[in-house]
Design a protein around this motif. Structure first.
Motif, short mmCIF file in Angstrom:
data_model
loop_
_atom_site.label_atom_id
_atom_site.label_comp_id
_atom_site.label_asym_id
_atom_site.label_seq_id
_atom_site.Cartn_x
_atom_site.Cartn_y
_atom_site.Cartn_z
N LYS A 188 7.58 11.00 -7.92
CA LYS A 188 6.36 11.54 -8.53
C LYS A 188 5.08 11.05 -7.88
CE LYS A 188 8.54 12.40 -12.92
NZ LYS A 188 8.97 11.87 -14.15
N ASP A 189 5.10 9.86 -7.31
CA ASP A 189 3.87 9.31 -6.74
C ASP A 189 3.65 9.71 -5.27
OD1 ASP A 189 6.08 7.79 -6.03
OD2 ASP A 189 4.98 5.91 -5.93
N LEU A 190 4.54 10.52 -4.71
CA LEU A 190 4.39 10.94 -3.32
C LEU A 190 3.88 12.38 -3.25
CD1 LEU A 190 7.65 9.48 -1.75
CD2 LEU A 190 5.35 8.56 -1.56
N PRO A 191 2.86 12.64 -2.44
CA PRO A 191 2.32 14.00 -2.33
C PRO A 191 3.34 14.96 -1.72
CG PRO A 191 1.02 12.42 -1.03
CD PRO A 191 2.17 11.68 -1.61
N ARG A 192 3.41 16.15 -2.28
CA ARG A 192 4.37 17.15 -1.80
C ARG A 192 4.13 17.53 -0.34
NH1 ARG A 192 7.24 19.75 -6.12
NH2 ARG A 192 7.52 21.65 -4.91
N GLU A 193 2.88 17.47 0.11
CA GLU A 193 2.61 17.86 1.50
C GLU A 193 3.30 16.93 2.50
OE1 GLU A 193 -1.25 15.81 0.00
OE2 GLU A 193 0.11 17.34 -0.76
N ASP A 194 3.67 15.72 2.07
CA ASP A 194 4.40 14.81 2.96
C ASP A 194 5.80 15.35 3.30
OD1 ASP A 194 2.26 13.11 2.87
OD2 ASP A 194 3.22 11.60 1.60
N PHE A 195 6.26 16.33 2.51
CA PHE A 195 7.62 16.85 2.66
C PHE A 195 7.65 18.28 3.18
CE2 PHE A 195 7.72 13.56 -0.60
CZ PHE A 195 8.75 12.76 -0.15
N LYS A 196 6.56 18.74 3.78
CA LYS A 196 6.45 20.15 4.17
C LYS A 196 7.52 20.59 5.16
CE LYS A 196 2.79 19.16 7.50
NZ LYS A 196 2.10 17.97 7.14
N PHE A 197 8.16 19.65 5.86
CA PHE A 197 9.19 20.02 6.83
C PHE A 197 10.58 20.09 6.21
CE2 PHE A 197 7.70 15.68 7.12
CZ PHE A 197 8.84 14.93 6.88
N THR A 229 0.84 -1.20 0.00
CA THR A 229 0.00 0.00 0.00
C THR A 229 0.87 1.25 0.00
OG1 THR A 229 -0.05 0.11 2.41
CG2 THR A 229 -1.77 -1.22 1.33
N LYS A 230 0.26 2.39 -0.31
CA LYS A 230 0.99 3.66 -0.29
C LYS A 230 1.48 3.96 1.12
CE LYS A 230 -0.82 5.93 -4.33
NZ LYS A 230 -1.48 7.10 -4.91
N ASP A 231 0.67 3.64 2.13
CA ASP A 231 1.08 3.88 3.51
C ASP A 231 2.28 3.03 3.90
OD1 ASP A 231 -0.84 5.81 3.92
OD2 ASP A 231 -2.27 4.45 4.88
N LEU A 232 2.28 1.78 3.47
CA LEU A 232 3.40 0.89 3.78
C LEU A 232 4.65 1.34 3.02
CD1 LEU A 232 4.61 -1.55 5.17
CD2 LEU A 232 3.63 -3.01 3.38
N LEU A 233 4.48 1.76 1.78
CA LEU A 233 5.61 2.25 1.00
C LEU A 233 6.23 3.47 1.67
CD1 LEU A 233 7.41 2.08 -1.49
CD2 LEU A 233 5.70 3.45 -2.72
#
Length: 197
Positions: free
Chosen positions: A166-175, A10-14
């Motif tokens: 490319k498949d990861l949302p940018r908001e995951d990297f806000k820090f 899953t995306k969460d596991l990845l």
């Protein structure tokens, strides 16, 4: 590969395993999916399958220009990767000349001094300590592409530029200190490094 074992990545596991050492990755996958296969068996299966594919790794856009620019300006560089030395050698083989610009390489998947996986900052601290002048974390700039890697870099006390997959949302990297779509967008002078000519 997991689908063949009746499981789904899953995306969460990845996101959870991105940037981890091989051992941590397979232990996490087996635990999270309740897979009835040992983590060692799964890891060996992956290693066998991926070895051939990793021999064709292409450089990301902007990497070659940046590395040669920093090297020509005598900016010390090193690699801190969660992969094993075996897999690192395979991935970097097509780019032997380019990889000579690095002072040293820390492969967390096989280095006995790396006992904690990203998002723990240990690999970055160890990598800094292996420079003769032992730079302070605040004086280091780390480039990453995973959420766990960015967390480790920031927790190490460094600045971090992220080039998200490319498949990861940018908001995951806000820090992260800076998010770029490609290293072609990176301006070294933003971090006190010599400007491109």
């Amino acid at each position: 590969m997991l689908e063949e074992h009746g499981k789904i990545l899953t995306k969460d596991l990845l996101k959870m395993i991105d940037g981890m050492t091989n051992e941590s990755t397979w232990k996490t996958i087996v635990k999270q999916t309740k897979l009835n296969v040992s983590w060692r068996t799964l890891g060996e299966e992956y290693r066998t399958r991926s070895y051939e594919r990793l021999g064709n790794c292409e450089l990301m856009p902007g990497v070659k220009k940046l590395l040669f620019h920093l090297h020509s300006n005598k900016i010390p560089m090193a690699i801190a990767s969660s992969t094993s030395q075996y897999m690192y050698a395979r991935k970097s083989a097509p780019h032997t000349e380019l990889f000579k610009v690095f002072h040293h390489v820390v492969c967390g998947g096989s280095d006995p001094d790396v006992v904690k996986s990203k998002p723990d900052p240990q690999i970055f601290i160890l990598c800094m300590d292996r420079f003769e002048d032992k730079p302070k974390p605040r004086d280091c700039l780390i480039f990453e592409d995973t959420v766990n890697g960015v967390s480790a870099a920031i927790d190490a006390g460094s600045q971090c530029v992220v080039i998200p997959a490319k498949d990861l949302p940018r908001e995951d990297f806000k820090f992260a200190t800076l998010i770029v779509n490609s290293l072609e967008e990176f301006k070294p002078e933003q971090f006190g490094l010599p400007k491109y000519n």
